[in-house]
Motif scaffolding. Sequence first.
Motif, PDB file in Angstrom:
ATOM      1  N   ALA A 150       0.837  -1.197   0.000  1.00  0.00           N
ATOM      2  CA  ALA A 150       0.000   0.000   0.000  1.00  0.00           C
ATOM      3  C   ALA A 150       0.875   1.252   0.000  1.00  0.00           C
ATOM      4  CB  ALA A 150      -0.913   0.006   1.220  1.00  0.00           C
ATOM      5  N   PRO A 151       0.483   2.279  -0.750  1.00  0.00           N
ATOM      6  CA  PRO A 151       1.269   3.510  -0.759  1.00  0.00           C
ATOM      7  C   PRO A 151       1.166   4.241   0.563  1.00  0.00           C
ATOM      8  CG  PRO A 151      -0.780   3.799  -1.969  1.00  0.00           C
ATOM      9  CD  PRO A 151      -0.703   2.343  -1.614  1.00  0.00           C
ATOM     10  N   THR A 152       2.121   5.136   0.826  1.00  0.00           N
ATOM     11  CA  THR A 152       2.051   6.007   1.998  1.00  0.00           C
ATOM     12  C   THR A 152       0.756   6.808   1.951  1.00  0.00           C
ATOM     13  OG1 THR A 152       4.437   6.201   2.242  1.00  0.00           O
ATOM     14  CG2 THR A 152       3.114   8.007   3.127  1.00  0.00           C
ATOM     15  N   TYR A 153       0.065   6.853   3.100  1.00  0.00           N
ATOM     16  CA  TYR A 153      -1.152   7.656   3.159  1.00  0.00           C
ATOM     17  C   TYR A 153      -0.796   9.053   3.637  1.00  0.00           C
ATOM     18  CZ  TYR A 153      -5.725   9.457   4.034  1.00  0.00           C
ATOM     19  OH  TYR A 153      -6.835  10.252   4.000  1.00  0.00           O
ATOM     20  N   THR A 154      -1.151  10.072   2.843  1.00  0.00           N
ATOM     21  CA  THR A 154      -0.825  11.466   3.158  1.00  0.00           C
ATOM     22  C   THR A 154      -2.107  12.269   3.261  1.00  0.00           C
ATOM     23  OG1 THR A 154       1.279  11.292   1.972  1.00  0.00           O
ATOM     24  CG2 THR A 154       0.451  13.502   2.417  1.00  0.00           C
ATOM     25  N   LEU A 155      -2.250  12.994   4.365  1.00  0.00           N
ATOM     26  CA  LEU A 155      -3.433  13.823   4.587  1.00  0.00           C
ATOM     27  C   LEU A 155      -3.289  15.156   3.860  1.00  0.00           C
ATOM     28  CD1 LEU A 155      -3.580  12.850   8.289  1.00  0.00           C
ATOM     29  CD2 LEU A 155      -5.598  12.709   6.830  1.00  0.00           C
ATOM     30  N   PRO A 156      -4.407  15.797   3.513  1.00  0.00           N
ATOM     31  CA  PRO A 156      -4.339  17.120   2.890  1.00  0.00           C
ATOM     32  C   PRO A 156      -3.564  18.104   3.775  1.00  0.00           C
ATOM     33  CG  PRO A 156      -6.557  16.238   2.724  1.00  0.00           C
ATOM     34  CD  PRO A 156      -5.789  15.305   3.614  1.00  0.00           C
ATOM     35  N   ASP A 157      -2.929  19.093   3.134  1.00  0.00           N
ATOM     36  CA  ASP A 157      -1.976  19.939   3.870  1.00  0.00           C
ATOM     37  C   ASP A 157      -2.618  20.938   4.821  1.00  0.00           C
ATOM     38  OD1 ASP A 157      -2.998  21.763   2.084  1.00  0.00           O
ATOM     39  OD2 ASP A 157      -1.145  21.987   0.924  1.00  0.00           O
TER      40      ASP A 157
END
Length: 417
Positions: A150-157
């Motif tokens: 699974a790719p890294t999960y990144t939250l909106p900035d």
Amino acid sequence: PADGSDSTINPSKQPQQQQQQQQQQAALATVSSGAIEPAITPLPNIKDNGDGTYETDILCKVPEIPAVETTYINCYVRLPDDKRYHITSYTTIFGNRKLVHHSVVYACLRENAEPQVIDLIANTGAGPYNQNQQRMLCEVFYMVGPSPNAPTYTLPDTTGLPFGKDSYRYFAIEVHYNNPEYLSGQSDPGTGLTLRFQDANKRPNDVGILTISQFILDIPAGQETVLANRTICSNQCIGRFKQPVTLISQFLHMHGLGRGVKTSRVRNNIELQPLATLRAFDYGYQTWVDIPDSQQILYPNDELTMQCIFDSRSRSSATHWGFGTQDEMCFWWIYYYPAQPGMGICNSLGDTDLVLCSDDVSDLQNLKDASDTGNDTLVLQQVDKIRMADRGINAEAQPVYVQYDPTKGCSATPPKV
């Protein structure tokens, strides 16, 4: 703290060894806020990136994985609480790629689970704990490590998952081991997540989690298509949000019999484009899926529904809701912002009209405990408690005057790779 120290991250540019030593000293400090917490759990090693961001690995290490098909094991971890922080992204770590199916990180509510977790750690350590012998204490689904690829999960900035001061401090890392060959002598050097975080004052919005699920599943054996009872997150329930919220991403979860999921969204009696339609669910690959900008605003008068679809041709007996690989689940998790108090769960109970509608996740565990006894009277007593406490409502689905054309597709976009 009693000695003037605190469980803080030191951002100064000091030699790494000295900085780690200070962190350990701070982590071991006692707290005197009316009562002293015995033997506070040490913080994990924290890397200061030098740009106002930090990284840490939170892991569950298991010396020997049981030689049974399904095992859930959890460990507890404490994160800094000298100030409020935001998790901005996280990456899955799989310590044993052969047997680990996935991991989930739960936050421990300060008023409920945290005192029990502190006592448990003081008496017998932070884990690992086999959930067949020791129930996992923390309640709030927070993050998930769905698969090794699974790719890294990144939250909106503009958002972050909060922890620290006036928020969550303790977390449980739950690891699901799937061992169908009953292998012995297997260990796990560490499964969990790499967290990246920063001061919460750099981002204006706390992220909240909406859990939509079907608690009662009765799947007969030998059928190609079994439709679970529909879960209705009605506008009476979503109306407990104090304002419109922005949906970020979604995660659909079932077990091995899962074949698909249908969702719907209704606003003012008009069926809108669904957030998700899964026609070919893959138990081996589950991950967060972004919600496009055009579909992100959820209004208090909206209604969301979900229906899981199962294929039970591989089974010779009925399958029910449960934690094991051979049991089934039906969950829809949605990250949103800004986080709202008093709301977080829309959970249906089979073909009844009652829907859990609150942020009290302990209701789910209490219902599960009552159901496990096989005593319907205990289940009904628990349901009555939920209804009397105004955490349960009789959901009334909106009549739909204009239906959505399914040939137009759904709104879900593929995960970022």
